[in-house]
Each structure stands twice: as C-alpha cells, then as structure tokens.
Design an enzyme around this catalytic site. Structure first.
Site, short mmCIF file in Angstrom:
data_model
loop_
_atom_site.label_atom_id
_atom_site.label_comp_id
_atom_site.label_asym_id
_atom_site.label_seq_id
_atom_site.Cartn_x
_atom_site.Cartn_y
_atom_site.Cartn_z
N ILE A 71 8.93 29.12 18.72
CA ILE A 71 8.82 30.56 18.45
C ILE A 71 7.67 30.86 17.49
CG2 ILE A 71 10.35 30.73 16.42
CD1 ILE A 71 11.77 33.04 17.90
N ASN B 229 10.30 15.80 12.53
CA ASN B 229 10.48 15.99 11.09
C ASN B 229 11.92 15.63 10.72
OD1 ASN B 229 7.84 16.97 10.63
ND2 ASN B 229 8.46 19.00 11.36
N GLY C 119 9.93 18.46 6.02
CA GLY C 119 10.00 19.88 6.38
C GLY C 119 10.95 20.19 7.52
N SER D 149 13.61 21.97 9.22
CA SER D 149 14.26 23.24 8.90
C SER D 149 15.45 23.53 9.80
CB SER D 149 13.25 24.39 9.00
OG SER D 149 12.74 24.50 10.31
N HIS E 12 15.07 17.47 17.12
CA HIS E 12 14.09 18.08 18.02
C HIS E 12 12.76 17.38 17.86
CE1 HIS E 12 14.18 20.32 14.20
NE2 HIS E 12 12.87 20.49 14.37
P1 AMP Z 1 11.38 21.72 11.95
O1 AMP Z 1 10.69 22.44 10.85
O2 AMP Z 1 10.78 20.39 12.30
O3 AMP Z 1 12.89 21.63 11.74
O4 AMP Z 1 11.15 22.59 13.24
C1 AMP Z 1 11.93 23.67 13.60
C2 AMP Z 1 11.11 24.47 14.56
O5 AMP Z 1 11.97 25.32 15.30
C3 AMP Z 1 10.07 25.37 13.90
O6 AMP Z 1 8.78 25.02 14.37
C4 AMP Z 1 10.48 26.77 14.32
O7 AMP Z 1 9.38 27.61 14.57
C5 AMP Z 1 11.28 26.50 15.58
N1 AMP Z 1 12.29 27.48 15.92
C6 AMP Z 1 13.27 27.98 15.12
N2 AMP Z 1 14.03 28.85 15.78
C7 AMP Z 1 13.55 28.88 17.06
C8 AMP Z 1 13.92 29.59 18.23
N3 AMP Z 1 14.95 30.44 18.26
N4 AMP Z 1 13.19 29.39 19.36
C9 AMP Z 1 12.14 28.55 19.34
N5 AMP Z 1 11.75 27.84 18.28
C10 AMP Z 1 12.44 28.01 17.14
#
Ligand code: AMP
Length: 114
Positions: free
Chosen positions: A33, A87, A93, A95, A100
């Site tokens: 996103i 990550n 980082g 989040s 994933h």
């Molecule tokens: P991380 O920081 O490695 O945990 O990556 C989490 C990723 O999920 C980030 O790059 C966000 O932009 C992405 N993300 C969070 N919510 C969504 C969503 N609803 N759809 C697509 N990507 C998302």
C-alpha cells in the site's frame, strides 16, 4: 496479536481488499500500500506466522521464496534485478506481525540497505 485481529490474516481471508497479484491455497501476494519501489509486492502465508523464526515448516518457507521468484519474472523485473526482504522485529522495522516477504524491483537498490 490474535489471528482474528491481524491485518494480513484479514487480507488472506478476503476480509480486507488488496491489490492481488497471486493466490493459491496457502499463499497470497499483493501490492504494498506504500510502495518503496516501482515493483513492491508482499508475499504472505495465509496461516498466521508472526515472525520468520516462528515456523519450522521449511518447505513453506521454500515455497514463499519460490513464489517471489516467479512473481519477479511475471513483473518483468527478474533480469534487471530485484531484492527480497523479510524484516524481523524492531531493529529491522517489522511493523506487521505476520510473516511477509517484500519483493522490490524496478529501480536500482543501494547497499548497505538503510
Ligand atoms: P514491514 O515494515 O516489513 O512489517 O512491512 C509491512 C508492510 O505492509 C509495509 O510496507 C506497509 O506499507 C504494508 N502494508 C500495511 N498494510 C497494508 C495493506 N492493507 N495493504 C498492503 N500493504 C500494507
């Protein structure tokens, strides 16, 4: 976090929309996103695994990586180059606490990563 509340579990169950690029019984891939590159796709197992180190299902991890490699080809970024990132925890980082894999491509990447 409870699986019922996990945003990526919800996406995996189809309860939250995503920009899907691949799906099978076990995995889903969708566009990030908040893309950090022209190609930025997340590949997730549908089952809830919070961290990379929370599973001993080696073949699941192999399939996760294999799917990313197939998508990289489909997206036309295989030859020019791409990066896969998982990550894990605060320093990296992470989040979203659902395993994933980030597939990033379509631009030059720098090393070391930030
Ligand atoms: P991380 O920081 O490695 O945990 O990556 C989490 C990723 O999920 C980030 O790059 C966000 O932009 C992405 N993300 C969070 N919510 C969504 C969503 N609803 N759809 C697509 N990507 C998302």
């Amino acid at each position: 976090m409870e699986m019922e509340e996990c945003i990526f579990c919800k996406i995996g169950r189809g309860e939250i929309n995503c920009n899907k690029v691949y799906e099978d019984d076990e995995f889903l891939a969708f566009r990030d996103i908040n893309p950090q590159a022209p190609v930025h796709i997340l590949v997730i197992p549908k089952k809830h695994i919070a961290k990379l180190y929370d599973t001993e299902e080696i073949s699941l991890l192999g399939r996760l990586l294999y799917i990313a490699s197939k998508i990289a080809k489909d997206e036309g970024t295989a030859e020019s180059g791409y990066r896969v990132v998982i990550n894990t925890n605060r320093n990296a980082g992470q989040s979203v606490e659902h395993l994933h894999l980030h597939l990033l491509g379509g631009r030059i990447m720098h090393w070391p990563p930030g």
